[in-house]
Motif scaffolding. Structure first.
Motif, PDB file in Angstrom:
ATOM      1  N   TYR A 146      89.226 -26.739 102.343  1.00  0.00           N
ATOM      2  CA  TYR A 146      89.364 -27.992 101.552  1.00  0.00           C
ATOM      3  C   TYR A 146      89.733 -28.399 102.822  1.00  0.00           C
ATOM      4  O   TYR A 146      88.976 -30.231 102.724  1.00  0.00           O
ATOM      5  N   ASP A 147      91.300 -28.531 103.043  1.00  0.00           N
ATOM      6  CA  ASP A 147      91.236 -29.732 103.774  1.00  0.00           C
ATOM      7  C   ASP A 147      90.524 -29.738 105.386  1.00  0.00           C
ATOM      8  O   ASP A 147      90.396 -31.142 105.911  1.00  0.00           O
ATOM      9  N   GLN A 148      90.450 -28.782 105.795  1.00  0.00           N
ATOM     10  CA  GLN A 148      89.326 -29.267 106.554  1.00  0.00           C
ATOM     11  C   GLN A 148      87.931 -29.291 106.479  1.00  0.00           C
ATOM     12  O   GLN A 148      88.107 -31.177 107.145  1.00  0.00           O
ATOM     13  N   ARG A 196      94.150 -39.296 102.066  1.00  0.00           N
ATOM     14  CA  ARG A 196      94.745 -38.500 100.887  1.00  0.00           C
ATOM     15  C   ARG A 196      94.942 -39.827  99.563  1.00  0.00           C
ATOM     16  O   ARG A 196      94.498 -39.144  98.589  1.00  0.00           O
ATOM     17  N   TYR A 198      91.050 -25.356  94.184  1.00  0.00           N
ATOM     18  CA  TYR A 198      92.079 -26.672  95.060  1.00  0.00           C
ATOM     19  C   TYR A 198      93.546 -25.888  94.671  1.00  0.00           C
ATOM     20  O   TYR A 198      94.402 -26.035  95.199  1.00  0.00           O
ATOM     21  N   ARG A 201      91.996 -23.596  98.960  1.00  0.00           N
ATOM     22  CA  ARG A 201      92.664 -25.192  99.696  1.00  0.00           C
ATOM     23  C   ARG A 201      92.921 -25.995 101.253  1.00  0.00           C
ATOM     24  O   ARG A 201      92.398 -26.704 101.754  1.00  0.00           O
ATOM     25  N   ARG A 202      93.113 -24.323 102.000  1.00  0.00           N
ATOM     26  CA  ARG A 202      93.082 -24.516 103.006  1.00  0.00           C
ATOM     27  C   ARG A 202      91.034 -25.364 104.074  1.00  0.00           C
ATOM     28  O   ARG A 202      91.234 -25.810 104.896  1.00  0.00           O
ATOM     29  N   THR A 257      88.835 -33.426 106.157  1.00  0.00           N
ATOM     30  CA  THR A 257      88.297 -34.493 107.812  1.00  0.00           C
ATOM     31  C   THR A 257      87.664 -34.607 108.102  1.00  0.00           C
ATOM     32  O   THR A 257      87.308 -35.382 108.264  1.00  0.00           O
TER      33      THR A 257
END
Length: 368
Positions: A213-215, A331, A277, A210-211, A218
């Motif tokens: 994915y967030d990067q 988001r 996820y 998940r980390r 962005t």
């Protein structure tokens, strides 16, 4: 003393000196140099400063920090007076290495190069250079490999005073301390890179977490905003996974997650990005992909999972699809896909549904 800076110089036994140019010795020397990542590296002030100090304490117009790599003596740092600006100081390896190795860790002094047959015909004696005096302190690795030297040259025949010899050896030790610190930092950098990779990888499935994915989201959002390229996303849930866990046990569930992750990974295009996820949910970021193409990819992924064999029984997946609205932001992209996933599961599962922001009512799907 700080252990990072400690090293003990050891030297080859006398009987080994004649073998310094054999393949095994050359390979060992290159292996040590590779561990320092020093050959062909960019100039560094710390090494330049050592060369400058060597020239100052020995009162010579030239000082070099060099390393024996293959058939060459590569110069890492060079100090010279204006008289020698723009003049080549490329040095061969074998003659200097052979001469230096006979000193067993002491400073080699050649009062007059012109009278030493080891340097006959060398360009140092010719043209506008016409160097005469040469002195060199060896650089030995902690394992005893002769890897380089700190050398000084002069245009006149001469010898170093005792205190100059001591100073040259001291500076040579400083170079080895710099190299050992360099190797330590390389090791720390590699370890940090490995740790960073672990922090971005899901321990169970081996795919990004998940980390990560967030990067990635962005990064892709910034790229899409900058270039105007489309960006789509698939949110995937394994159908009836809790029932599978309850029936066959959590170890079997873990194995199933790994198997589904492999199938999903095999379905990706080179530029797609798959991550876990959370739980039994996966997410796929589709750069430069419009909604119509994203629906095609989602359908292919759904069909591939449904047609694959898994332990105990087959699996199906439900997929929510969304396309980025730059004004709404990243988001909203995951929220819309989550809404589509909700509708897909409510409509009977094993379906692909386009999600809309602020819409979680059951509706039709893109697949039967």
């Amino acid at each position: 003393m700080n252990q990072i800076l400690e090293f003990r110089q050891t030297f080859p036994e006398e009987g080994l000196l004649s073998n310094l140019f054999h393949d095994d010795h050359e390979a060992a020397r290159l292996s040590v140099l590779e561990s320092y990542e020093i050959l062909d590296s960019a100039p560094e002030k710390s090494y330049d400063d050592v060369a400058r100090l060597a020239a100052y304490v020995c009162a010579t117009p030239i000082a070099l920090v060099s390393f024996f790599g293959g058939a060459r003596q590569w110069v890492k740092a060079r100090f010279h007076t204006a008289l020698f600006a723009e003049k080549p100081l490329d040095l061969p390896c074998q003659g200097f290495l052979e001469a230096l190795s006979t000193e067993q860790g002491q400073v080699l002094q050649v009062p007059d190069i012109a009278l030493d047959n080891r340097f006959t015909g060398h360009h140092l004696l010719q043209g506008s250079l016409k160097l005469r005096f040469y002195a060199s302190a060896p650089l030995y690795s902690p394992a005893g490999e002769l890897i380089g030297s700190l050398s000084v040259f002069d245009k006149r025949s001469r010898a170093l005073a005792t205190e100059q010899v001591v100073a040259l050896l001291t500076l040579a030790r400083q170079i080895m301390e710099l190299l050992e610190m360099r190797r330590t930092l390389i090791g720390l950098s590699d370890a940090n890179a490995k740790l960073g990779q672990q922090n971005l990888t899901d321990a169970l499935t081996g795919i990004p977490n998940r980390r990560a994915y967030d990067q990635k989201l962005t990064e892709e959002f910034s790229r899409a905003k900058r270039t105007g390229a489309p960006l789509s996303l698939l949110l995937i849930d394994i159908d009836n996974f809790k029932q599978y866990n309850d029936t066959f046990g959590h170890p079997a569930g873990d194995g199933a997650l790994q198997s589904v992750a492999r199938v999903l990974m095999s379905s990706l295009r080179p530029y797609d990005f798959l991550a876990r996820y959370g739980g039994e949910e996966f997410v796929i970021i589709l750069p430069s992909t419009d909604l119509s193409d994203a629906l095609v990819v989602a359908e292919r992924v759904r069909g591939l999972v449904a047609g694959s064999e898994f332990p105990h029984r087959k699996f199906t997946i439900s997929v929510g699809v969304s396309r980025l609205d730059i004004e709404a932001g990243p988001r909203a992209l995951i929220q819309a896909a989550d809404n589509g996933l909700y509708r897909a599961k409510a409509a009977g599962r094993n379906k692909v549904v386009m999600g809309k922001l602020n819409d979680n009512s059951p509706a039709g799907s893109a697949t039967p």
